[in-house]
Design a protein around this motif. Sequence first.
Motif, PDB file in Angstrom:
ATOM      1  N   CYS A 461       0.518  -1.343   0.134  1.00 39.31           N
ATOM      2  CA  CYS A 461      -0.179  -0.181   0.094  1.00 39.31           C
ATOM      3  C   CYS A 461       0.707   1.253   0.000  1.00 39.31           C
ATOM      4  CB  CYS A 461      -1.038   0.206   1.291  1.00 39.31           C
ATOM      5  SG  CYS A 461      -0.053  -0.019   2.715  1.00 39.31           S
ATOM      6  N   THR A 462       2.180   1.334   0.228  1.00 41.45           N
ATOM      7  CA  THR A 462       2.871   2.406   0.207  1.00 41.45           C
ATOM      8  C   THR A 462       4.433   2.308   0.052  1.00 41.45           C
ATOM      9  OG1 THR A 462       3.215   4.521   1.670  1.00 41.45           O
ATOM     10  CG2 THR A 462       3.332   2.511   2.817  1.00 41.45           C
ATOM     11  N   PHE A 463       5.009   3.418   0.050  1.00 37.29           N
ATOM     12  CA  PHE A 463       6.403   3.450  -0.242  1.00 37.29           C
ATOM     13  C   PHE A 463       7.184   2.546   1.002  1.00 37.29           C
ATOM     14  CE2 PHE A 463       6.653   7.496  -2.859  1.00 37.29           C
ATOM     15  CZ  PHE A 463       6.135   6.745  -3.909  1.00 37.29           C
ATOM     16  N   GLY A 464       8.133   1.927   0.756  1.00 34.75           N
ATOM     17  CA  GLY A 464       8.560   1.140   1.814  1.00 34.75           C
ATOM     18  C   GLY A 464       9.994   2.049   2.473  1.00 34.75           C
ATOM     19  N   PRO A 465      10.501   1.745   3.511  1.00 34.26           N
ATOM     20  CA  PRO A 465      11.662   2.358   3.899  1.00 34.26           C
ATOM     21  C   PRO A 465      12.859   2.012   2.845  1.00 34.26           C
ATOM     22  CG  PRO A 465      11.229   0.591   5.352  1.00 34.26           C
ATOM     23  CD  PRO A 465       9.962   0.657   4.419  1.00 34.26           C
ATOM     24  N   THR A 466      13.698   3.050   2.832  1.00 41.01           N
ATOM     25  CA  THR A 466      14.777   2.949   1.954  1.00 41.01           C
ATOM     26  C   THR A 466      15.948   2.332   2.569  1.00 41.01           C
ATOM     27  OG1 THR A 466      14.269   4.586   0.358  1.00 41.01           O
ATOM     28  CG2 THR A 466      16.799   4.117   0.722  1.00 41.01           C
ATOM     29  N   VAL A 467      16.637   1.199   1.988  1.00 40.96           N
ATOM     30  CA  VAL A 467      17.775   0.454   2.616  1.00 40.96           C
ATOM     31  C   VAL A 467      19.310   0.694   1.834  1.00 40.96           C
ATOM     32  CG1 VAL A 467      18.596  -1.695   3.202  1.00 40.96           C
ATOM     33  CG2 VAL A 467      16.133  -1.219   3.403  1.00 40.96           C
ATOM     34  N   GLY A 468      20.246   0.688   2.557  1.00 38.56           N
ATOM     35  CA  GLY A 468      21.670   0.926   1.941  1.00 38.56           C
ATOM     36  C   GLY A 468      22.000  -0.420   1.300  1.00 38.56           C
ATOM     37  N   LEU A 469      22.638  -0.306   0.529  1.00 33.72           N
ATOM     38  CA  LEU A 469      23.512  -1.659   0.111  1.00 33.72           C
ATOM     39  C   LEU A 469      24.797  -1.050  -0.424  1.00 33.72           C
ATOM     40  CD1 LEU A 469      23.275  -4.594  -0.982  1.00 33.72           C
ATOM     41  CD2 LEU A 469      23.095  -3.713  -3.354  1.00 33.72           C
ATOM     42  N   THR A 470      26.000  -1.858   0.324  1.00 35.01           N
ATOM     43  CA  THR A 470      27.293  -1.700  -0.374  1.00 35.01           C
ATOM     44  C   THR A 470      27.941  -3.005  -1.389  1.00 35.01           C
ATOM     45  OG1 THR A 470      27.979  -0.893   2.022  1.00 35.01           O
ATOM     46  CG2 THR A 470      30.025  -1.515   0.499  1.00 35.01           C
ATOM     47  N   ILE A 471      28.505  -2.291  -2.562  1.00 37.69           N
ATOM     48  CA  ILE A 471      28.924  -3.062  -3.636  1.00 37.69           C
ATOM     49  C   ILE A 471      30.347  -2.648  -3.729  1.00 37.69           C
ATOM     50  CG2 ILE A 471      28.724  -3.611  -6.000  1.00 37.69           C
ATOM     51  CD1 ILE A 471      25.842  -2.593  -5.899  1.00 37.69           C
ATOM     52  N   LYS A 472      31.257  -3.813  -3.575  1.00 35.03           N
ATOM     53  CA  LYS A 472      32.531  -3.854  -3.854  1.00 35.03           C
ATOM     54  C   LYS A 472      32.844  -4.976  -4.876  1.00 35.03           C
ATOM     55  CE  LYS A 472      33.956  -1.370   0.215  1.00 35.03           C
ATOM     56  NZ  LYS A 472      34.958  -1.388   1.475  1.00 35.03           N
ATOM     57  N   ASP A 473      33.181  -4.449  -6.063  1.00 33.48           N
ATOM     58  CA  ASP A 473      33.440  -5.440  -7.492  1.00 33.48           C
ATOM     59  C   ASP A 473      32.198  -6.496  -7.288  1.00 33.48           C
ATOM     60  OD1 ASP A 473      34.755  -6.362  -9.353  1.00 33.48           O
ATOM     61  OD2 ASP A 473      36.158  -7.612  -7.953  1.00 33.48           O
TER      62      ASP A 473
END
Length: 503
Positions: A461-473
């Motif tokens: 029903c609504t926007f979800g909380p935003t989550v961070g993601l770390t990408i290294k290679d």
Amino acid sequence: MYRYRSFLGRHKQFSYIAILMGSLTTTAILLGINQQPLGKSNPQASGIAHFTRLDLSDIPSQMKDSRFAMPTFDADKSAQRIPDAKGIDPKDGQVKPLSLWDSWPVTDQDGRVANYHGYRLTIALSAVGKRRDKKGVKMALFAQKIDDKKTDPSSWIYLGYVLNSFTEGTDNPDKTIKKINNEWSGSSVMMNPEDDTIRVFYTGAMTKHGQAQSLSTVRVSVEPKDGSNWDSGLKVNHQKASDHKTVFLGDGKIYQTVNQIKSKNDSFAMRDPHFVAANGHYYLTFEGNTGKKYGDGQVTLNSPEDYGSLESYTSERKKMATNNELGSKAALASGAIGLLELNPDFTVKTVKPPLLMTSSANDITERPDLFFYKNKWYLFTCFQGKSLATTDKRFKDENFLYGYVSTDGIDGPYEKLNKTGLVLGSNTKRNTKKFTYAYTVLPPKDENDDNFTITSFTGDCTFGPTVGLTIKDKETWVQNQKVYDQGALSLGGKHIPASAQHW
């Protein structure tokens, strides 16, 4: 797969083992004898990334590592509806909140969140009242001022529907556009930062015609409310919508068309178009199903590369020979992330091979997301646990984000992130406010930054909380010790503590 689908649809009294044993496969192959080397049984697909049955079986053990876990969050604080997102329910004439699910930001041609004349723009699927997928789903447009420090739900301004009617933007709609009665997920891009238009790609769903779907596009005008004063707010000028047309319906060889479906139990896909610009060329990635050229029927079922290893091939075939439901699911699984090169007018120039195949393991590979970062192409897609080709009940309420990377250009080949492709998993039941899905990975503006943004919806029903993601290679880590405001398109704003979900 067409032969198997037709057979399964007409002869349900026959077990899957009868189909298996009646094919070109022999008892010796079922027992692991005379197996073909990996990649030899389906040479067309040997250079394409595969989500395999071995990858599927690795999920339970891999999810014990918290680096892949979606955060758990306080639903009272992080599952709030956007205050002014309301509409009139045609059933009773009452004003009700809009339910919002799959969403995507308007980006620039590099795939970064666009600065649209001082605003961030997001499009979401919507319905008045409760969510519904097959009756009158409309794309809704939201704006957020970039110079406003607030990023909570109240900061999103509802601008109304992207299109008021399903044929808006064309005086003479093509026959496919005429059939559309739902607008499903896609992508949107600011092609020219100096004008007042965005190019929208979306799924034209024709639910009155079975599973018929199309990749469609339209140019939409988003203007200042007051003349040329962008600070006055934004409005959609529906009179200026234009170039609304069908882009692709499948070619019947590399990608299935809806007319090639032979069983009502088979899930068809021609949806979720994602626009990419690279070196002056335009592309669309999308969710589809592979056709005969890339594995159908006996080729798919007898293809060791679809299983991940010869050991997995042997053990899984034994399971299928004694489990009719499992065998049937595997026989119908033909999911793929496709690729098209487009002409400058957004018509199809070249139908390209898939970037990813999920044959025998998954039939639904949703919302592909593709961008360039540090000289590599990163590809992400969402899996619903319930669509996996398994009878394991543990997957019912689980959802996943998978990722792949290419160092050799947009065409690939793509390698799996984290060895199996798994990036994020969630195990929250669907009928709760903490349920999240439709994960989208947004790259940072600065390539020296390895922190990415994951958006989603929550509670249907609504926007979800935003989550961070770390990408290294080729490795990733979910930043699950905190969550950001709902729908936030960057990681620079307010956040609250969280913890990894338990598996």
